[in-house]
Design an enzyme around this catalytic site. Structure first.
Site, short mmCIF file in Angstrom:
data_model
loop_
_atom_site.label_atom_id
_atom_site.label_comp_id
_atom_site.label_asym_id
_atom_site.label_seq_id
_atom_site.Cartn_x
_atom_site.Cartn_y
_atom_site.Cartn_z
CG ASP A 291 -1.98 -1.08 1.17
OD1 ASP A 291 -2.25 -1.58 0.07
OD2 ASP A 291 -2.51 -1.44 2.23
CG ASP A 524 -8.28 -5.58 6.71
OD1 ASP A 524 -7.17 -6.13 6.62
OD2 ASP A 524 -9.31 -6.01 6.16
#
Length: 586
Positions: A291, A524
């Site tokens: 990411d 998450d």
């Protein structure tokens, strides 16, 4: 000094399919049939469970094929319950499958996975195949055949990295995650699967007793791997300055300008540990900075999806600086294999001549720009990984993104928000195309790809079993798609998700392995603000009531409720992943 790599041979024969056994990654079955005319059929068993199995079929053409029909005889009692991308029938043991138009052409010298199916009964490969009435051979490989002199040796010379580190490897099972999984009802069925060891802050290198990484530091994991006879371990390098500039839930400890600390206190310390001669025989796969780099394409000004944090990271150059430094320093070690994170098809799957809409080519060019930074060469990058900690489907067997429904291709329909002009609808097609683009941007022609399949199974009662008959494009896609998210930009604790393919080596010629880098059951991000000392913020994308932003098309987040801080354990999510696993858990 850079260490040479052994060259990948993307051959048209010898396709192997891996699956995880209790002791590590081993081969399940792959059957090849090759006639003098050059016709070849590969019958690949992808997974097995009690009384059933999943397989795919690859046809290789010596001369061009325009329209195909393949036939074989199953072992007695074996039947097909469902199949995709094929017009099929079965009479007794005889199976007949034909193309469905769009997949009927195979160029000379090309190998194409033409269809897949779910079978009941024996997974033993048929002994003979025909394509368009021509027998493709007896389905066996003669073990007495002399080896191809151009094949690389099984054991490479000392200091020479192998082509695919996962092939035949006994991959490390993180004992901390394994204990969490085994403590859950039904969790023992997967507790021996290998998952990534995450170094999500500098203190994790030494062991910090956090709920995320536990008491074991990097050297503890490496020592345990050696002592238990493993020969490959997966380590996640994840601590960039200004980490994950578009998602507060996974922000890290380092400020945007702390690149010197990242290099000297984080990367250099990891390099020193991984370079210890005690680990010389252990293959170390480093998954580098998920990411990060794609944010510099998709989430910066003047795009609507821009964030101030990503604008800062593009301006200061510390993502490029950090990733290239990590790859160069770690890549110089003789037993390391670096795979850089490359997002997923729902993030960078759009290619366009207009830079405002191009994510695909621009991301590949950005990756290519790393070469030469901090002394990083193409040899320092063994490959790339997609779908890390994400939910994008491995395959969409019941529809093609360019399929014509309602009078136009689905990815050219402006009123189809799920597709939204994307060039891809699954990770297999995406990684194959991205690999080609990366090679065009300077990476070695033998790079391999990894796909994180830890949470992209999307099983359960809602999983479609065939192609929709609707002529309305929106209904057609919604009734045919495996991925059940509200929108592909939804990334946090997705409700309804399931475990995907179990870790396995060599599932496709361009894919080194399916892996579980994200440990199933670890959150998450929190569903609401939770104070913590790990630098992890609250992201509204983890709030099930959140109605979205431009990065997810202003849709509901699709997140589960009552979730802890990222990396912390959620029993409820783990149970849902087990229940919705595909292939199902036995």
């Amino acid at each position: 000094m850079q260490v040479p790599r052994r060259r990948r041979r993307l051959a048209l024969t010898g396709v192997a399919v891996g699956a995880l056994a209790a002791g590590g990654l081993t081969f399940v079955s792959a059957n090849q049939a090759l006639a003098e005319e050059g016709c070849q059929v590969d019958y690949n068993v992808i997974s097995e469970w009690g009384g059933g199995f999943q397989a795919n079929v690859v046809i290789s053409a010596g001369t061009a094929i325009n329209g195909w029909e393949v036939e074989w005889d199953f072992p007695a009692g074996t039947t097909v319950s469902s199949a995709w991308n094929v017009d099929w029938s079965q009479s007794g043991t005889r199976f007949t499958g034909g193309d469905v138009g769009w997949n009927g052409s195979i160029a000379s010298g090309q190998s194409v996975e033409v269809f897949g199916f779910i079978g009941n009964g024996s997974s033993t490969a048929p002994g003979q195949f025909t394509v368009n009435g021509t027998v493709c051979g007896d389905g066996d490989v003669d073990p007495t055949d002399p080896p191809d002199p151009t094949d690389p040796p099984t054991d490479p010379p000392v200091g020479d990295k192998v082509d695919n580190p996962y092939t035949g490897a006994n991959v490390y099972v993180n004992p901390q995650w394994s204990a969490n999984a085994a403590a859950e009802p039904g969790g023992s069925a997967i507790a021996n699967e290998p998952t990534g060891v995450w170094l999500d802050q500098t203190s994790a290198i030494w062991g910090n007793d956090s709920p995320t990484t536990g008491s074991m530091g990097l050297a503890d994991h490496l020592d345990h791997a050696v002592a238990e006879g493993y020969d490959l371990i997966q380590v996640v390098i994840y601590n960039l300055p200004g980490r994950d500039c578009a998602a507060l839930a996974s922000n890290g400890q380092l400020a945007p300008d702390e690149i010197d600390e990242y290099k000297s206190e984080y990367i250099d310390e990891i390099v020193a540990i991984q370079g210890d001669p005690a680990y010389a025989d252990l293959k170390i796969v480093n998954v580098i900075e998920i990411d990060s780099l794609p944010n510099l394409v998709t989430n910066v000004s003047p795009r609507e999806t821009a964030t101030p944090e990503c604008d800062v990271m593009k301006a200061n150059g510390n993502y490029v600086d950090g990733v290239s430094y990590a790859a160069a320093e770690l890549g110089a070690l003789p037993n390391t294999y670096n795979y850089i994170d490359a997002g997923h098809h729902g993030w960078i799957g759009w290619g366009d001549d207009n830079p405002e809409y191009d994510n695909f080519r621009a991301s590949a060019a950005l990756f290519g720009s790393l070469i030469g930074q901090n002394g990083m060469t193409a040899d320092d990058v063994h490959g790339f990984i997609s779908n890390t900690a994400n939910y994008s489907a491995l395959e969409e067997p019941y529809w093609a993104v360019n399929q014509n429904v309602g009078g136009q291709p689905l990815n050219q329909n402006p009123n189809l928000p799920w597709v939204d002009w994307n060039d891809y609808n699954n990770e297999k097609d995406f990684t194959q195309a991205l690999r080609t683009e990366l090679i065009a941007n300077g990476f070695n022609s033998d790079i391999g790809m990894l796909i994180d399949t830890s949470r992209n199974g999307w099983g359960g009662d809602y999983r479609p079993t065939g192609t929709s008959s609707s002529t309305d494009p929106v209904t057609f896609v919604d009734e045919s798609r495996i991925d059940q998210r509200i929108q592909k930009g939804n990334w946090c604790n997705q409700a309804g998700a399931g475990l995907g393919e179990r870790p396995q080596a060599d599932p496709e010629p361009w894919i080194d392995a399916y892996v579980w880098i994200k440990p199933p059951g670890e959150s998450d991000g929190s569903s609401e603000l939770i104070d913590n000392d790990e630098g992890k913020g609250f992201d509204r994308m983890c709030d099930p009531t959140y109605e979205g932003n431009p990065r997810n098309g202003n849709n509901l987040s699709g997140a589960r409720d009552n979730m802890p801080v990222s990396g912390h354990w959620s029993s409820e999510q783990f149970q849902e992943l087990l229940e919705n696993a595909y292939p199902p858990i036995n």
